[in-house]
Scaffold this active site. Structure first.
Site, short mmCIF file in Angstrom:
data_model
loop_
_atom_site.label_atom_id
_atom_site.label_comp_id
_atom_site.label_asym_id
_atom_site.label_seq_id
_atom_site.Cartn_x
_atom_site.Cartn_y
_atom_site.Cartn_z
N ASP A 54 -2.67 29.55 -34.27
CA ASP A 54 -2.08 28.26 -34.61
C ASP A 54 -1.02 28.46 -35.69
O ASP A 54 -1.19 29.28 -36.59
CB ASP A 54 -3.16 27.29 -35.11
N ARG A 81 -14.62 26.06 -26.78
CA ARG A 81 -14.36 25.19 -27.93
C ARG A 81 -15.62 24.39 -28.29
O ARG A 81 -15.94 24.23 -29.48
CB ARG A 81 -13.21 24.24 -27.59
N ARG A 132 -6.58 23.34 -23.68
CA ARG A 132 -7.62 22.38 -23.32
C ARG A 132 -7.63 21.96 -21.85
O ARG A 132 -8.60 21.38 -21.39
CB ARG A 132 -7.48 21.12 -24.20
N TYR A 187 3.64 19.39 -42.00
CA TYR A 187 2.19 19.16 -41.98
C TYR A 187 1.60 19.27 -43.39
O TYR A 187 0.71 18.49 -43.77
CB TYR A 187 1.50 20.16 -41.06
N ARG A 225 1.34 26.76 -24.69
CA ARG A 225 -0.05 26.30 -24.70
C ARG A 225 -0.77 26.65 -23.40
O ARG A 225 -1.64 25.90 -22.94
CB ARG A 225 -0.14 24.78 -24.94
#
Length: 364
Positions: A88, A51, A42, A163, A38
């Site tokens: 992703d 974003r 963020r 998921y 990652r």
């Protein structure tokens, strides 16, 4: 959504300048390579601005130039030894036909896939054709990276399935586990479709220019061992076997990260991966005892150490590097993804200290 891929003139790095690729080949290097899971995310103010402007995570991934730009952010700022394409693991599920959205504050949300009819309606290998925008992003990024290698990736079939079946993130994973115990045939059909689509997807990433591949088995560790072999490890082994049997991908190194599955490292070392990434809960010296020397180890700093003082961070880096020692075969990384509240200055320190300390250890 499919777009024309930009294929770089040199789609796979083989030069001796990449300390990351040399390490993956088992060659001796004068310092330990470093990249971070990652690493384009963020914690970076630049990413947060992008974003906010894009206002849609999936559209960010589907925009090849934007994905390229985001991938390059940490490379330009921190001079890491490898890039990983911004994407992703769940996009493959969407491409198969499952409705996916990313909701602020909730994360990924799938329309749950739980019945045999729903599973049968999903696409298989054809789903990979809908992810051409990832190959396009890889081509654009490789053209900018120069001698820095790019990592392509997918999620393990089991992890993506959690998921899809749960409908999003989960704490108990009771729905997919119930499916595993009460309707294993349905789950195996879903996992097989995911494995076939993921294999084609990874091959396309190599064709586009990826120099290494990674399979993220984020939720493999939630399974008891007998079920881990059946529902998680076996399907990763199928994917790797497919890559290694194809002349176009057989020499592309594959890294597997199965979070929370450190106790099954001996079994994981037999699935054909070139490297195993481990989380922060184990000592790398201990892990090395259970993994053959020819298999590279990656990891494993606790990402929360980046939230502490510089002194604590340096001590943590030193501990990881000393736990492995001076021998070849180690790629420095975190034991999981970098946390959003991380100060970018800490990342700068980490990269510099990994290089300084590892060089000292290797020359001692």
């Amino acid at each position: 959504m499919s777009q024309t891929q930009i294929i770089p003139e040199k789609s796979n790095l083989s030069d001796s300048d990449s300390v990351f690729l040399k390490t993956l080949r088992g060659e001796a290097v004068d310092r330990t390579p470093v990249w971070l899971m990652r690493q384009a995310g963020r914690y970076m103010p630049e990413y947060r601005r992008i974003r906010k402007e894009a206002n849609d995570f999936i559209k960010m991934c589907e925009n090849p130039q934007l994905a390229c730009d985001i991938t390059m952010l940490p490379i330009k700022q921190f001079d890491l030894d490898a890039a990983i394409i911004f994407s992703d693991i769940l996009l493959i599920g969407q491409a198969m036909g499952a409705d996916l959205s990313f909701v602020p504050g909730k994360g990924p949300i799938f329309e749950p896939v739980r019945t045999r009819a729903q599973v049968d309606a999903l696409l298989g290998v054809e789903a990979a054709e809908k992810l051409g925008f990832v190959g396009d992003a890889i081509g654009r990024t490789v053209a900018e990276l120069g001698n820095t290698p790019l990592i392509g990736f997918c999620g393990s079939p089991w992890t993506v399935a959690t998921y899809m079946v749960e409908g999003g993130s989960s704490k108990q994973f009771d729905v997919i586990k119930q499916m595993a115990w009460s309707a294993p045939e349905t789950l195996h059909v879903l996992l097989e479709k995911l494995a076939q689509a993921s294999l084609v997807y990874l091959k396309s990433q190599v064709q586009a220019g990826a120099s290494a591949l990674m399979i993220f088995d984020t939720w493999g560790g939630i399974l008891p061992f007998h079920a881990f072999e059946e529902f998680s490890m076996g399907y990763m082994q199928k994917i790797i076997a497919g890559l290694k049997s194809d002349p176009a991908t057989q020499n592309t190194p594959v890294i597997v990260f199965s979070k929370g599955a450190n106790t099954v490292l001996p079994a994981l070392s037999k699935i054909g991966a070139d490297a195993l990434s481990v989380d922060w809960s184990v000592n790398l010296g201990w892990a090395r005892q259970f993994v053959p020397q020819e298999i590279i180890l990656q990891g494993n700093l606790d990402p929360t150490l980046l939230l502490g003082s510089p002194e604590q961070l340096r001590a943590g880096i030193q501990a990881v590097l000393e736990s492995y020692g001076p021998k070849p075969g180690h790629i420095f990384n975190l034991g999981h993804g970098i946390l959003p509240q991380t100060d970018p200055e800490q990342v700068k320190r980490l990269v510099a200290w990994v290089r300084e300390i590892s060089q000292t250890i290797k020359n001692s």
